[in-house]
Design a protein around this motif. Structure first.
Motif, PDB file in Angstrom:
ATOM      1  N   LEU A 181       0.824  -1.205   0.000  1.00  0.00           N
ATOM      2  CA  LEU A 181       0.000   0.000   0.000  1.00  0.00           C
ATOM      3  C   LEU A 181       0.861   1.259   0.000  1.00  0.00           C
ATOM      4  N   LYS A 182       1.917   1.246   0.793  1.00  0.00           N
ATOM      5  CA  LYS A 182       2.799   2.412   0.849  1.00  0.00           C
ATOM      6  C   LYS A 182       3.428   2.689  -0.513  1.00  0.00           C
ATOM      7  N   THR A 183       3.862   1.618  -1.188  1.00  0.00           N
ATOM      8  CA  THR A 183       4.481   1.785  -2.504  1.00  0.00           C
ATOM      9  C   THR A 183       3.460   2.281  -3.516  1.00  0.00           C
ATOM     10  N   LEU A 184       2.275   1.686  -3.518  1.00  0.00           N
ATOM     11  CA  LEU A 184       1.240   2.117  -4.451  1.00  0.00           C
ATOM     12  C   LEU A 184       0.900   3.591  -4.242  1.00  0.00           C
ATOM     13  N   THR A 185       0.728   3.988  -2.995  1.00  0.00           N
ATOM     14  CA  THR A 185       0.384   5.379  -2.709  1.00  0.00           C
ATOM     15  C   THR A 185       1.473   6.328  -3.185  1.00  0.00           C
ATOM     16  N   SER A 186       2.723   5.916  -3.000  1.00  0.00           N
ATOM     17  CA  SER A 186       3.835   6.778  -3.409  1.00  0.00           C
ATOM     18  C   SER A 186       3.919   6.946  -4.920  1.00  0.00           C
ATOM     19  N   SER A 209      -3.147  -4.539  -2.586  1.00  0.00           N
ATOM     20  CA  SER A 209      -3.619  -3.290  -1.995  1.00  0.00           C
ATOM     21  C   SER A 209      -4.423  -2.524  -3.037  1.00  0.00           C
ATOM     22  N   TYR A 210      -5.200  -1.577  -2.567  1.00  0.00           N
ATOM     23  CA  TYR A 210      -5.942  -0.724  -3.482  1.00  0.00           C
ATOM     24  C   TYR A 210      -6.000   0.690  -2.932  1.00  0.00           C
ATOM     25  N   VAL A 211      -6.227   1.629  -3.819  1.00  0.00           N
ATOM     26  CA  VAL A 211      -6.540   3.002  -3.446  1.00  0.00           C
ATOM     27  C   VAL A 211      -7.717   3.445  -4.309  1.00  0.00           C
ATOM     28  N   VAL A 212      -8.507   4.371  -3.790  1.00  0.00           N
ATOM     29  CA  VAL A 212      -9.532   5.054  -4.573  1.00  0.00           C
ATOM     30  C   VAL A 212      -9.061   6.492  -4.708  1.00  0.00           C
ATOM     31  N   VAL A 213      -8.915   6.945  -5.937  1.00  0.00           N
ATOM     32  CA  VAL A 213      -8.393   8.286  -6.182  1.00  0.00           C
ATOM     33  C   VAL A 213      -9.478   9.149  -6.816  1.00  0.00           C
ATOM     34  N   ASP A 214      -9.300  10.456  -6.700  1.00  0.00           N
ATOM     35  CA  ASP A 214     -10.250  11.406  -7.272  1.00  0.00           C
ATOM     36  C   ASP A 214      -9.477  12.619  -7.766  1.00  0.00           C
ATOM     37  N   ASP A 215      -9.685  12.959  -9.028  1.00  0.00           N
ATOM     38  CA  ASP A 215      -9.032  14.119  -9.625  1.00  0.00           C
ATOM     39  C   ASP A 215     -10.001  15.288  -9.757  1.00  0.00           C
ATOM     40  N   GLY A 216     -11.132  15.189  -9.051  1.00  0.00           N
ATOM     41  CA  GLY A 216     -12.152  16.213  -9.147  1.00  0.00           C
ATOM     42  C   GLY A 216     -13.190  15.917 -10.213  1.00  0.00           C
ATOM     43  N   LYS A 217     -12.989  14.809 -10.947  1.00  0.00           N
ATOM     44  CA  LYS A 217     -13.917  14.435 -12.013  1.00  0.00           C
ATOM     45  C   LYS A 217     -14.621  13.111 -11.723  1.00  0.00           C
TER      46      LYS A 217
END
Length: 425
Positions: free
Chosen positions: A292-297, A317-325
């Motif tokens: 997770l740390k590597t993915l986030t970086s 691991s997973y992340v949910v990201v948002d670019d405002g769209k």
């Protein structure tokens, strides 16, 4: 979903891995007919808990449609689609102590009788059961009935098994699933006076809610390793039956009490040991932080991480990201020693880089069927079998509808993440 790695059979684990892989394959192939829900519950819920996380990063192998799934090994199923969310009929590989010398045989009628006796007053129908089978120690005792308390029929099932106290299966059996991958209305964990732990999940038969059949489950694990799994529906069958009531028949307290009934522990004590299974030491809870740390970086600038999670085997691991769209789910699997499946994963259309790394890129519909969801994947494997596969979706969850036209990361950005040397650390 994370893709399981294969192991050699030098330690005898291959036979167990094959059993699990075969069971998972049969489950996926048999999604069109009615299964023995009780057997699936105890045989697969413990391992299925893990698969709620581990199935998330399933990668279909390009044009060949290769799906990797299973526990403790990789199963190659050409032409298969993505697995369903139902935990497979996998068998827990935790050790089973020998059966109690005083335990009597438990028949299928015994299991059905105990279930009916422990339920409130009402009418019963369509009873099915499985007793303790000495010749088949991996078959979990189970029972299922259709119960009607006057407010409409609902199916109720119970299955029992044994897990290693303090082991990973025991811990994962009573964990709340991750809502990113398994939608549910509520999850509560209780510690009972006898030190047992029970988790009740108010969920749905179909994670994508294509049919609004409710599925409520209670999983209980005792300090001695008794595992009891109870499930109930607001319909007379888990699939292909009309909704017959607003909620399943039992309340959370009643579901908990049914799982905690002492009768089931005697059944567990009657289950014979499996001489093929080896001792597994208790494990501390992992958190997958390195991946997770590597993915986030490696998330590109301009993308805000709004949610994240990890599998406790530190491979996923997973992340949910948002670019405002709109939100976008990004998940990664990091696996060593995958050379034995390289030919199946990297066939026609893949490329080989100057250092020997193989890369495959795919754009396809999201595997869980959310409206308009697409999945973009970059799969890589180094010459020593070190595999990194990353996928991004145009939604914050595989089960929900698309929130944007395309994933927040481009294929070029996904490729850069997958090929990053940071994964080696």
């Amino acid at each position: 979903m994370p893709v399981e790695r294969q192991y050699n059979d030098s330690d005898g684990s291959g036979e167990r891995a094959f059993e699990v892989r075969l069971a998972a394959a049969l489950h996926d192939a048999g999604d069109t007919f009615e299964a023995d829900r009780g057997a699936l519950a105890a045989g697969g819920t413990v391992r299925g808990r893990r698969l709620w996380l581990r199935r998330r990063a399933t990668v279909l192998g390009g044009a060949a449609g290769v799906a990797l799934a299973g526990v403790g090994g990789a199963l190659l199923v050409p032409g298969s689609g993505s697995p369903s969310e139902r935990p497979p009929a996998a068998v827990s590989t935790t050790p089973r102590p020998a059966a109690s010398p005083t335990a009597r045989a438990v028949t299928s009628d015994d299991m059905i009788g105990m279930l009916e006796k422990l339920l409130p007053e009402g009418k019963f129908g369509k009873a099915e059961g499985r007793g303790v089978d000495v010749s088949e120690p991996l078959a979990a005792p189970s029972a299922q009935v259709v119960f009607d308390d006057g407010h409409g029929p609902g199916a109720i099932s119970v299955a029992v098994n044994r897990v290693l106290p303090g082991g990973s299966d025991a811990r994962q059996a009573v964990q709340c699933p991750d809502k990113i991958y398994t939608p549910y209305d509520g999850c509560v964990t209780r510690h009972l006076p006898d030190a047992s732990v029970v988790t009740v999940v108010k969920g749905y038969e179909y994670p994508d809610r294509r049919v609004d059949t409710k599925l409520w489950t209670a999983n209980l694990v005792t300090p001695d390793g008794h595992h009891v799994s109870v499930s109930e529906w607001n319909a007379a069958a888990e699939k292909d039956a009309p909704i017959s009531r607003a909620q399943p028949p039992l309340s959370v307290d009643q579901l908990t009490a049914l799982a905690a009934a002492k009768e089931w522990r005697g059944v567990v004590d009657a289950i014979p040991g499996d001489p093929r299974q080896t001792q597994e030491p208790p494990v501390a809870q992992g958190d997958g932080r390195p991946v997770l740390k590597t993915l986030t970086s490696l998330v590109p600038e301009g993308l805000k991480v709004v949610a994240h999670g990890s599998d406790d085997d530190s491979e996923f691991s997973y992340v949910v990201v948002d670019d405002g769209k709109g939100r976008s789910l990004v998940q990664v699997n990091v696996q060593p020693d995958m050379s034995d499946v390289a030919k199946q994963l990297f066939g026609a259309g893949s490329e080989t880089l100057p250092d020997g790394t193989r890369v495959a890129e795919r754009k396809q519909p999201g595997e869980k069927g959310g409206a308009g969801v697409v999945m973009w994947t970059v799969d890589t494997i180094r010459t020593d079998g070190f595999r990194v596969v990353i996928s991004a979706f145009n939604s914050g969850s595989q089960q929900s509808a698309a929130t944007r036209t395309a994933p927040a990361l481009t294929m070029k950005q996904l490729r850069a993440i997958a090929l990053s040397p940071k994964w080696r650390s």
